[in-house]
Design an enzyme around this catalytic site. Structure first.
Site, mmCIF file in Angstrom:
data_model
loop_
_atom_site.group_PDB
_atom_site.id
_atom_site.type_symbol
_atom_site.label_atom_id
_atom_site.label_comp_id
_atom_site.label_asym_id
_atom_site.label_seq_id
_atom_site.Cartn_x
_atom_site.Cartn_y
_atom_site.Cartn_z
ATOM 1 N N LYS A 50 36.690 -41.116 -18.261
ATOM 2 C CA LYS A 50 35.791 -41.951 -17.458
ATOM 3 C C LYS A 50 34.427 -41.282 -17.353
ATOM 4 C CE LYS A 50 39.551 -44.064 -14.828
ATOM 5 N NZ LYS A 50 40.373 -44.135 -13.613
ATOM 6 N N GLN A 94 40.931 -41.413 -7.977
ATOM 7 C CA GLN A 94 41.980 -41.550 -8.997
ATOM 8 C C GLN A 94 43.360 -41.549 -8.342
ATOM 9 O OE1 GLN A 94 41.411 -42.189 -12.207
ATOM 10 N NE2 GLN A 94 43.552 -42.172 -12.786
ATOM 11 N N ASP A 117 36.688 -49.839 -8.217
ATOM 12 C CA ASP A 117 38.075 -50.153 -8.585
ATOM 13 C C ASP A 117 38.480 -51.546 -8.087
ATOM 14 O OD1 ASP A 117 39.713 -48.474 -10.099
ATOM 15 O OD2 ASP A 117 39.962 -47.035 -8.456
HETATM 16 N N1 GUN Z 1 45.429 -44.708 -11.901
HETATM 17 C C1 GUN Z 1 45.913 -45.518 -12.883
HETATM 18 N N2 GUN Z 1 45.121 -46.611 -13.018
HETATM 19 C C2 GUN Z 1 44.132 -46.488 -12.118
HETATM 20 C C3 GUN Z 1 43.003 -47.293 -11.784
HETATM 21 O O1 GUN Z 1 42.744 -48.370 -12.339
HETATM 22 N N3 GUN Z 1 42.199 -46.805 -10.793
HETATM 23 C C4 GUN Z 1 42.471 -45.646 -10.154
HETATM 24 N N4 GUN Z 1 41.636 -45.266 -9.184
HETATM 25 N N5 GUN Z 1 43.500 -44.877 -10.427
HETATM 26 C C5 GUN Z 1 44.325 -45.301 -11.413
#
Ligand code: GUN
Length: 281
Positions: A50, A94, A117
């Site tokens: 990311k 995350q 998100d």
């Molecule tokens: N962990 C797995 N997928 C995601 C996501 O889309 N966002 C976040 N914040 N954590 C994740």
């Protein structure tokens, strides 16, 4: 029939390029901060990707790494600091968080305007009312793949397999907003195979390796595989038995190289969307 392969790598690269071009035209840099608590190996890899993709798109990306022993109160204090920091347009915590932290109050502490998100209840509410908002990245990416496949969603029978807050539920809301007729199926659904066979658009997001078999798919259906499962022999497979389903589907996403690359590309787009919206306020 042999399915058209929906190339998520290509669609994601185009979206990243378009975000980079729009970002380059701004008089400021959108800011994205990712918060990682602990050292979960998969999360560590995701967070690095990311950060790298955001930086390449001209976003001021930063990762805050906190020890696994961080208290809930300390994490909430970090989020309060990011909410107050005007250079931060997007905040992503995350998941999963360590077991001693309750993720709900953490996600609810994020300023909805910075919630890239789309997990904050305010944004979830907007989405389910069909209003413009920050939308969870994976289902948003699926909508872009469906658009790339050329399928007409208006009036189509769509099946979402899985009812998670991250994928299944927002996916169903987006398909409904696009005028599809949506069914959500899950582990308690009776005669799952027959339900799936009725679908013209089938989105699988259950986290079970190769659960969707060839005889679950209608001739010519569009099959989107959100699953990424590592098998004991090391192979990476989706929730869809690819070869069997590709033999009957009209179009299908591969794993890897389907939905996966779209999630990060949509995070970049959400960061840009949040940055622009915050400056309009
Ligand atoms: N962990 C797995 N997928 C995601 C996501 O889309 N966002 C976040 N914040 N954590 C994740």
């Amino acid at each position: 029939m042999s399915a058209t392969i929906i190339d998520g790598k290509r669609v994601a690269a185009e979206l990243r390029d378009s975000v980079a071009a729009r970002t380059a035209a701004l008089s400021y840099k959108p800011g994205l901060t990712v918060v990682l608590v602990g050292e979960d190996p998969a999360s560590t890899v995701y967070v690095k990707s990311k950060d790298r993709a955001a930086t390449a798109a001209g976003i001021a990306a930063r990762t805050i790494r906190l020890p696994a022993t961080t208290s809930q109160a300390d994490l909430l204090a970090v989020i309060a600091g990011l909410n107050a920091d005007d250079s931060v347009d997007g905040i992503l915590v995350q998941l999963p968080l360590p077991a001693h932290i309750n993720s709900r109050p953490v996600l609810e502490a994020i300023d909805p305007a910075k919630d890239v998100d789309g997990f904050h209840p305010v944004n979830v509410g907007h989405l389910h009312e069909g209003r413009p908002t920050l939308v969870p990245c994976t289902p948003l990416g699926v909508m872009k793949l469906l658009e790339a496949s050329g399928v007409t969603l208006r009036g189509a029978r769509a099946m979402v397999l899985g009812r998670s807050a991250i994928v299944g539920k927002p996916m169903a809301a987006l398909l409904t907003a696009a005028d599809a007729t949506v069914t959500i199926a899950h582990s308690r659904t009776r005669d799952l195979a027959a339900e799936c066979r009725r679908a013209e658009v089938l989105v699988a997001a259950v986290g079970r390796p190769e659960m969707v078999r060839g005889d679950w798919v209608a001739d010519g259906a569009i099959v989107i595989d959100v699953g990424i499962n590592r098998l004991a022999d090391g192979r990476l497979v989706g929730d869809v038995a690819y070869d069997e389903c590709a033999a009957v589907a009209g179009a299908i996403t591969p794993v890897p190289g389907g939905v996966g690359p779209m999630t990060i590309a949509c995070l970049l787009e959400n960061t840009l969307t949040a940055a622009e919206a915050r400056r309009r306020r």
